[in-house]
Scaffold this motif. Sequence first.
Motif, PDB file in Angstrom:
ATOM      1  N   LEU A 190      -4.430  47.711 -12.987  1.00 43.90           N
ATOM      2  CA  LEU A 190      -5.270  46.533 -13.193  1.00 43.90           C
ATOM      3  C   LEU A 190      -6.029  46.645 -14.506  1.00 43.90           C
ATOM      4  O   LEU A 190      -6.275  47.754 -15.009  1.00 43.90           O
ATOM      5  N   SER A 191      -6.420  45.500 -15.043  1.00 45.52           N
ATOM      6  CA  SER A 191      -7.268  45.467 -16.228  1.00 45.52           C
ATOM      7  C   SER A 191      -8.562  46.205 -15.945  1.00 45.52           C
ATOM      8  O   SER A 191      -9.109  46.139 -14.834  1.00 45.52           O
ATOM      9  N   LYS A 193     -11.396  45.527 -16.635  1.00 48.57           N
ATOM     10  CA  LYS A 193     -12.493  44.625 -16.244  1.00 48.57           C
ATOM     11  C   LYS A 193     -12.538  44.420 -14.732  1.00 48.57           C
ATOM     12  O   LYS A 193     -13.544  43.946 -14.196  1.00 48.57           O
ATOM     13  N   HIS A 194     -11.476  44.813 -14.044  1.00 49.97           N
ATOM     14  CA  HIS A 194     -11.423  44.649 -12.589  1.00 49.97           C
ATOM     15  C   HIS A 194     -11.671  45.964 -11.850  1.00 49.97           C
ATOM     16  O   HIS A 194     -11.317  46.095 -10.674  1.00 49.97           O
ATOM     17  N   LYS A 197     -12.959  45.728  -8.402  1.00 51.06           N
ATOM     18  CA  LYS A 197     -12.211  44.895  -7.451  1.00 51.06           C
ATOM     19  C   LYS A 197     -11.044  45.691  -6.877  1.00 51.06           C
ATOM     20  O   LYS A 197      -9.874  45.413  -7.163  1.00 51.06           O
ATOM     21  N   TRP A 203      -8.204  39.598  -4.930  1.00 48.60           N
ATOM     22  CA  TRP A 203      -7.311  39.322  -6.063  1.00 48.60           C
ATOM     23  C   TRP A 203      -6.780  37.892  -6.076  1.00 48.60           C
ATOM     24  O   TRP A 203      -5.919  37.566  -6.901  1.00 48.60           O
ATOM     25  N   PHE A 206      -5.259  36.004  -9.244  1.00 47.50           N
ATOM     26  CA  PHE A 206      -4.854  36.950 -10.273  1.00 47.50           C
ATOM     27  C   PHE A 206      -3.465  36.598 -10.810  1.00 47.50           C
ATOM     28  O   PHE A 206      -2.634  36.014 -10.114  1.00 47.50           O
ATOM     29  N   LYS A 207      -3.241  36.988 -12.052  1.00 41.96           N
ATOM     30  CA  LYS A 207      -1.920  36.862 -12.680  1.00 41.96           C
ATOM     31  C   LYS A 207      -1.336  38.272 -12.829  1.00 41.96           C
ATOM     32  O   LYS A 207      -1.931  39.126 -13.486  1.00 41.96           O
ATOM     33  N   LEU A 250      -1.789  42.868 -21.114  1.00 45.92           N
ATOM     34  CA  LEU A 250      -3.016  43.246 -20.404  1.00 45.92           C
ATOM     35  C   LEU A 250      -4.187  43.263 -21.378  1.00 45.92           C
ATOM     36  O   LEU A 250      -5.277  42.750 -21.067  1.00 45.92           O
ATOM     37  N   ASP A 253      -5.490  39.878 -22.241  1.00 43.94           N
ATOM     38  CA  ASP A 253      -6.034  39.159 -21.096  1.00 43.94           C
ATOM     39  C   ASP A 253      -5.112  38.045 -20.611  1.00 43.94           C
ATOM     40  O   ASP A 253      -5.553  37.083 -19.976  1.00 43.94           O
ATOM     41  N   ASP A 256      -3.794  39.974 -15.271  1.00 46.07           N
ATOM     42  CA  ASP A 256      -4.855  40.791 -14.670  1.00 46.07           C
ATOM     43  C   ASP A 256      -4.356  42.178 -14.270  1.00 46.07           C
ATOM     44  O   ASP A 256      -5.163  43.091 -14.063  1.00 46.07           O
TER      45      ASP A 256
END
Length: 453
Positions: A190-191, A193-194, A197, A203, A206-207, A250, A253, A256
Amino acid sequence: MSAFRNPFDWRTRLSHSGCACGRHRSAAEHEQAEALAAQQMQERVVEGAVMRALFPDDALRRRFLHAVGGGTALAAVSALFPLGAAKEAFAQGSGKLEKSKLSVGFIPITCATPIIMAHPLGFYAKHGLDVAVVKTAGWAVIRDKAIAKEYDAAHMLSPMPLAISTGTGSNPIAWTAPAIENINGQAITLSIKHKDKRDPKSWKGFKFAVPFDYSMHNYLLRYYLAEHGLDPDRDVQIRSVPPPEMVANLRADNIDGFLAPDPVNQRAVYDGVGFIHTLSKEIWNGHPCCAFAASKEFVTAHPNTYHALLKAILDATAYARKPENRKEIAAAIAPANYLNQPVTVVEQVLTGTYADGLGNVKKDPNRIDFDPFPYDSFAIWILTQMKRWGQIKGDVDYAKVAREVFLATDAARLMKELGMPPADPAKPIVVMGKAFDPKQPAAYVNSFAIKRS
């Protein structure tokens, strides 16, 4: 052989277009037909020898065949005598390689380790082959070049030969997967930034990226999401992105996260743009990912070359299984003409000692492993997921397709010749705690609450 055709025979062509006999579109197609005819002649020699041994009196043989028919006689003889094995042994002992110069396509990921390392570490040469391993941009390109015969064989995602053979998404072409390239070796990343999460239920929207529609990555991600209550087609977006482009997407952006092959996951950590949420082995420990694949036509027309190539791959796989060889292999396959990755990134994947992107260093020697046996049960599970998500329409003879595409018999025999341990016939498949019975594939598909079929 065309150089020795009679130039005074009106049926012979001397131009370079088409072929010498005039029945084929190209010289390559002509040579392939001749190789197939030679193989058929060899098989007739074996069949003749067996029938002479069984029926020294030829008149008796002819009366027997007239009474029961040729097909019934062949079946009866095959039941009493290993005719197929005798033909194969004769073919191997009776001729040289039909081709020694080969082109094998690969995607630059660690799943292709045996195919790639067999080049710099000399496994192809050991088996009499001069193989060019060709780095390729994406799976659709691999498929198209293999079908167009630009590649003699290729590194493919293990579902791809099944999709090609069944005509899923295109016209059916008989394809084979005589060896699995790797087991495990993928992850959900995952990015960064997550990083807070970690619950998949958060999620929604999410992409995600996967390498290809017909990939273990797609099926494992869908399985994982569905088990957490998310519909992969309605609650998230899943798109196909070539592995070399995933980290850039990724970072930009555009996505995700992804369920991707390595070293993509580790490179995202190395670049500071992602973290490893879970290894794919936590979804299904021992799952197949990629395969060594070739068309049925290549396997049939070039039996000696095919066996030499498969032995080289199996030999390399046996070497890759040993943990003490992993650092040497990482150094061999990291350069630009292969993976084009920092050696430390490849080492972290192959040794299983790695940074997870969240400040931890983890140790899992089974993060990736190399077990080449193409279990029928693997193929059947993949087909159930193709059916589950609507890629395959209509009825499926799961066992028949698996048997025809995943060439377990060839792998078992050559593994034995190389002194490799035999496959476990009772190898279990458990995906997120749920056991899979390959004898009940339709019931398995129907057991899922979230599905398209």
